[in-house]
Scaffold this motif. Structure first.
Motif, PDB file in Angstrom:
ATOM      1  N   ARG A  26     -32.342 -55.064 -32.889  1.00 31.67           N
ATOM      2  CA  ARG A  26     -33.346 -54.327 -33.648  1.00 31.67           C
ATOM      3  C   ARG A  26     -34.458 -55.259 -34.127  1.00 31.67           C
ATOM      4  O   ARG A  26     -34.936 -55.139 -35.247  1.00 31.67           O
ATOM      5  CB  ARG A  26     -32.690 -53.632 -34.847  1.00 31.67           C
ATOM      6  N   ASN A  27     -34.842 -56.186 -33.299  1.00 29.76           N
ATOM      7  CA  ASN A  27     -35.862 -57.144 -33.677  1.00 29.76           C
ATOM      8  C   ASN A  27     -37.261 -56.566 -33.475  1.00 29.76           C
ATOM      9  O   ASN A  27     -37.491 -55.720 -32.609  1.00 29.76           O
ATOM     10  CB  ASN A  27     -35.710 -58.430 -32.865  1.00 29.76           C
ATOM     11  N   ILE A  28     -38.183 -57.027 -34.299  1.00 29.24           N
ATOM     12  CA  ILE A  28     -39.589 -56.629 -34.193  1.00 29.24           C
ATOM     13  C   ILE A  28     -40.431 -57.870 -34.407  1.00 29.24           C
ATOM     14  O   ILE A  28     -40.139 -58.687 -35.286  1.00 29.24           O
ATOM     15  CB  ILE A  28     -39.930 -55.524 -35.221  1.00 29.24           C
ATOM     16  N   SER A  29     -41.445 -58.037 -33.608  1.00 28.98           N
ATOM     17  CA  SER A  29     -42.280 -59.226 -33.710  1.00 28.98           C
ATOM     18  C   SER A  29     -43.081 -59.223 -35.012  1.00 28.98           C
ATOM     19  O   SER A  29     -43.264 -58.186 -35.653  1.00 28.98           O
ATOM     20  CB  SER A  29     -43.226 -59.323 -32.512  1.00 28.98           C
ATOM     21  N   PHE A  30     -43.553 -60.401 -35.385  1.00 30.19           N
ATOM     22  CA  PHE A  30     -44.331 -60.569 -36.610  1.00 30.19           C
ATOM     23  C   PHE A  30     -45.581 -59.697 -36.579  1.00 30.19           C
ATOM     24  O   PHE A  30     -45.889 -59.002 -37.557  1.00 30.19           O
ATOM     25  CB  PHE A  30     -44.710 -62.050 -36.738  1.00 30.19           C
ATOM     26  N   VAL A  31     -46.277 -59.707 -35.442  1.00 31.56           N
ATOM     27  CA  VAL A  31     -47.514 -58.929 -35.314  1.00 31.56           C
ATOM     28  C   VAL A  31     -47.223 -57.439 -35.331  1.00 31.56           C
ATOM     29  O   VAL A  31     -47.941 -56.654 -35.974  1.00 31.56           O
ATOM     30  CB  VAL A  31     -48.266 -59.322 -34.026  1.00 31.56           C
ATOM     31  N   ALA A  32     -46.171 -57.028 -34.630  1.00 33.80           N
ATOM     32  CA  ALA A  32     -45.819 -55.604 -34.600  1.00 33.80           C
ATOM     33  C   ALA A  32     -45.424 -55.105 -35.982  1.00 33.80           C
ATOM     34  O   ALA A  32     -45.742 -53.974 -36.360  1.00 33.80           O
ATOM     35  CB  ALA A  32     -44.687 -55.371 -33.609  1.00 33.80           C
ATOM     36  N   CYS A  33     -44.751 -55.939 -36.748  1.00 30.90           N
ATOM     37  CA  CYS A  33     -44.362 -55.562 -38.110  1.00 30.90           C
ATOM     38  C   CYS A  33     -45.596 -55.393 -38.988  1.00 30.90           C
ATOM     39  O   CYS A  33     -45.687 -54.428 -39.756  1.00 30.90           O
ATOM     40  CB  CYS A  33     -43.436 -56.631 -38.687  1.00 30.90           C
ATOM     41  N   ALA A  34     -46.536 -56.315 -38.875  1.00 33.64           N
ATOM     42  CA  ALA A  34     -47.776 -56.215 -39.652  1.00 33.64           C
ATOM     43  C   ALA A  34     -48.562 -54.969 -39.257  1.00 33.64           C
ATOM     44  O   ALA A  34     -49.124 -54.274 -40.115  1.00 33.64           O
ATOM     45  CB  ALA A  34     -48.627 -57.469 -39.451  1.00 33.64           C
ATOM     46  N   THR A  35     -48.600 -54.668 -37.964  1.00 32.45           N
ATOM     47  CA  THR A  35     -49.311 -53.481 -37.485  1.00 32.45           C
ATOM     48  C   THR A  35     -48.669 -52.207 -38.011  1.00 32.45           C
ATOM     49  O   THR A  35     -49.373 -51.281 -38.456  1.00 32.45           O
ATOM     50  CB  THR A  35     -49.328 -53.453 -35.948  1.00 32.45           C
ATOM     51  N   GLN A  36     -47.341 -52.148 -37.975  1.00 39.79           N
ATOM     52  CA  GLN A  36     -46.648 -50.961 -38.473  1.00 39.79           C
ATOM     53  C   GLN A  36     -46.907 -50.770 -39.962  1.00 39.79           C
ATOM     54  O   GLN A  36     -47.179 -49.648 -40.419  1.00 39.79           O
ATOM     55  CB  GLN A  36     -45.145 -51.077 -38.217  1.00 39.79           C
ATOM     56  N   MET A  37     -46.825 -51.845 -40.730  1.00 39.92           N
ATOM     57  CA  MET A  37     -47.081 -51.737 -42.168  1.00 39.92           C
ATOM     58  C   MET A  37     -48.510 -51.280 -42.436  1.00 39.92           C
ATOM     59  O   MET A  37     -48.748 -50.427 -43.301  1.00 39.92           O
ATOM     60  CB  MET A  37     -46.829 -53.074 -42.863  1.00 39.92           C
ATOM     61  N   TYR A  38     -49.460 -51.824 -41.688  1.00 42.49           N
ATOM     62  CA  TYR A  38     -50.866 -51.468 -41.902  1.00 42.49           C
ATOM     63  C   TYR A  38     -51.104 -49.981 -41.685  1.00 42.49           C
ATOM     64  O   TYR A  38     -51.695 -49.306 -42.540  1.00 42.49           O
ATOM     65  CB  TYR A  38     -51.748 -52.287 -40.955  1.00 42.49           C
ATOM     66  N   PHE A  39     -50.643 -49.451 -40.564  1.00 47.27           N
ATOM     67  CA  PHE A  39     -50.870 -48.037 -40.295  1.00 47.27           C
ATOM     68  C   PHE A  39     -50.086 -47.148 -41.252  1.00 47.27           C
ATOM     69  O   PHE A  39     -50.556 -46.067 -41.636  1.00 47.27           O
ATOM     70  CB  PHE A  39     -50.512 -47.711 -38.847  1.00 47.27           C
ATOM     71  N   PHE A  40     -48.899 -47.583 -41.664  1.00 44.95           N
ATOM     72  CA  PHE A  40     -48.126 -46.813 -42.642  1.00 44.95           C
ATOM     73  C   PHE A  40     -48.894 -46.711 -43.959  1.00 44.95           C
ATOM     74  O   PHE A  40     -48.969 -45.630 -44.568  1.00 44.95           O
ATOM     75  CB  PHE A  40     -46.766 -47.475 -42.863  1.00 44.95           C
ATOM     76  N   LEU A  41     -49.493 -47.807 -44.412  1.00 46.63           N
ATOM     77  CA  LEU A  41     -50.256 -47.802 -45.661  1.00 46.63           C
ATOM     78  C   LEU A  41     -51.544 -46.996 -45.524  1.00 46.63           C
ATOM     79  O   LEU A  41     -51.912 -46.239 -46.435  1.00 46.63           O
ATOM     80  CB  LEU A  41     -50.569 -49.242 -46.074  1.00 46.63           C
ATOM     81  N   VAL A  42     -52.237 -47.158 -44.403  1.00 45.70           N
ATOM     82  CA  VAL A  42     -53.496 -46.436 -44.201  1.00 45.70           C
ATOM     83  C   VAL A  42     -53.270 -44.932 -44.169  1.00 45.70           C
ATOM     84  O   VAL A  42     -53.982 -44.160 -44.824  1.00 45.70           O
ATOM     85  CB  VAL A  42     -54.194 -46.908 -42.909  1.00 45.70           C
ATOM     86  N   PHE A  43     -52.276 -44.487 -43.413  1.00 39.37           N
ATOM     87  CA  PHE A  43     -52.000 -43.054 -43.323  1.00 39.37           C
ATOM     88  C   PHE A  43     -51.487 -42.506 -44.657  1.00 39.37           C
ATOM     89  O   PHE A  43     -51.759 -41.350 -45.004  1.00 39.37           O
ATOM     90  CB  PHE A  43     -50.990 -42.769 -42.214  1.00 39.37           C
ATOM     91  N   GLY A  44     -50.750 -43.327 -45.408  1.00 42.42           N
ATOM     92  CA  GLY A  44     -50.305 -42.894 -46.730  1.00 42.42           C
ATOM     93  C   GLY A  44     -51.482 -42.687 -47.677  1.00 42.42           C
ATOM     94  O   GLY A  44     -51.523 -41.699 -48.430  1.00 42.42           O
ATOM     95  N   ALA A  45     -52.450 -43.604 -47.643  1.00 43.05           N
ATOM     96  CA  ALA A  45     -53.639 -43.457 -48.474  1.00 43.05           C
ATOM     97  C   ALA A  45     -54.463 -42.257 -48.029  1.00 43.05           C
ATOM     98  O   ALA A  45     -54.969 -41.492 -48.860  1.00 43.05           O
ATOM     99  CB  ALA A  45     -54.480 -44.737 -48.403  1.00 43.05           C
ATOM    100  N   THR A  46     -54.598 -42.073 -46.713  1.00 41.39           N
ATOM    101  CA  THR A  46     -55.353 -40.932 -46.190  1.00 41.39           C
ATOM    102  C   THR A  46     -54.737 -39.613 -46.631  1.00 41.39           C
ATOM    103  O   THR A  46     -55.453 -38.651 -46.944  1.00 41.39           O
ATOM    104  CB  THR A  46     -55.410 -40.990 -44.653  1.00 41.39           C
ATOM    105  N   GLU A  47     -53.415 -39.559 -46.680  1.00 41.68           N
ATOM    106  CA  GLU A  47     -52.746 -38.334 -47.124  1.00 41.68           C
ATOM    107  C   GLU A  47     -53.115 -37.991 -48.563  1.00 41.68           C
ATOM    108  O   GLU A  47     -53.394 -36.834 -48.881  1.00 41.68           O
ATOM    109  CB  GLU A  47     -51.236 -38.488 -46.992  1.00 41.68           C
ATOM    110  N   CYS A  48     -53.139 -38.997 -49.423  1.00 43.13           N
ATOM    111  CA  CYS A  48     -53.520 -38.763 -50.823  1.00 43.13           C
ATOM    112  C   CYS A  48     -54.956 -38.253 -50.914  1.00 43.13           C
ATOM    113  O   CYS A  48     -55.253 -37.328 -51.687  1.00 43.13           O
ATOM    114  CB  CYS A  48     -53.371 -40.049 -51.630  1.00 43.13           C
ATOM    115  N   PHE A  49     -55.850 -38.831 -50.134  1.00 46.60           N
ATOM    116  CA  PHE A  49     -57.260 -38.439 -50.184  1.00 46.60           C
ATOM    117  C   PHE A  49     -57.471 -37.025 -49.628  1.00 46.60           C
ATOM    118  O   PHE A  49     -58.267 -36.248 -50.180  1.00 46.60           O
ATOM    119  CB  PHE A  49     -58.110 -39.445 -49.405  1.00 46.60           C
ATOM    120  N   ILE A  50     -56.787 -36.701 -48.545  1.00 47.34           N
ATOM    121  CA  ILE A  50     -56.951 -35.362 -47.963  1.00 47.34           C
ATOM    122  C   ILE A  50     -56.396 -34.300 -48.906  1.00 47.34           C
ATOM    123  O   ILE A  50     -56.988 -33.222 -49.050  1.00 47.34           O
ATOM    124  CB  ILE A  50     -56.275 -35.291 -46.582  1.00 47.34           C
TER     125      ILE A  50
END
Length: 228
Positions: A97-121
């Motif tokens: 269940r390994n995930i690369s450093f870059v992939a982890c950062a990318t997943q966190m970024y989109f998770f945070l962005v979509f979470g913020a977008t949900e609040c705004f919408i």
């Protein structure tokens, strides 16, 4: 005269290049059940929200601001769950269940962005209902097509620069210890627990961003609901 001073021993650190999700590894007997459970839920979310998007697009009577924002919200929900669930389903099917450093950062970024977008919408949807109820005669003038596009665009792009910088700060920290994430996706708390550096500034930023992204929209929604 011979110097008796000694240099302090150098500590060897290995910079992490990947993380390992622990996820549901402590309950291996039900992982197959969890896979089918999450898969069914994911399919239902995809089908339900896709149906909403299609109906609001093809039905002329639904071409109004309320359903415009509802369509945006449905598309957002598809994006939001797709950040984590497909990865979770994959991890439930394999041993590593390994995930690369870059992939982890990318997943966190989109998770945070979509979470913020949900609040705004949700805030934009609340404002739309506030105008519709409190100013029905001016509703079509206030909530015109141009304003709806501007609100939707603002909701989608507002969180991008904030969370891009925030994610960069988190993954700029040194990670030199264990690489086991006690989670099934790259969320902020489990990632910070693996950081070797000082996380005080990051923790303070979490509260500031939560105030901007969650608390202020929540207060606005409450105020408009109360005024109705």
């Amino acid at each position: 005269m011979e110097s008796t001073g000694q240099n302090p021993p150098q500590r060897n650190h290995t910079t992490l290049v990947e993380f390992l999700f622990l996820g549901f590894s402590d309950i291996p007997n039900i992982q197959e059940f969890l896979f089918w459970l999450f898969l069914i839920i994911y399919i239902i979310i995809l089908m339900g929200n896709s149906l909403i998007i299609i109906i609001t697009h093809v039905e002329p009577s639904l071409h109004n601001p309320m359903y415009f924002f509802l369509g945006n919200f449905s598309f957002l929900e598809i994006c939001y769950v797709s950040v984590t669930v497909p990865r979770l389903l994959t991890d439930l099917c394999r041993q590593t269940r390994n995930i690369s450093f870059v992939a982890c950062a990318t997943q966190m970024y989109f998770f945070l962005v979509f979470g913020a977008t949900e609040c705004f919408i949700l805030t934009a949807m609340a404002y739309d209902r506030y105008v519709a109820i409190c100013s029905p005669l001016l509703y079509s003038i206030i909530m015109n097509h141009r304003l709806c596009i501007q609100l939707a665009t603002g909701c989608w792009v507002s969180g991008i620069p904030v969370h891009m910088g925030f994610t960069y700060l988190i993954f700029s920290l040194p990670f030199c210890g264990p690489n086991q994430l006690n989670h099934f996706f790259c969320d902020i708390p489990p990632v910070l627990t693996l950081a070797c550096g000082d996380t005080l500034v990051i923790e303070m930023l979490i509260y500031v961003i939560a105030l901007l992204v969650v608390t202020i929209p929540f207060i606005l929604i409450l105020q408009w609901t109360y005024n109705i």
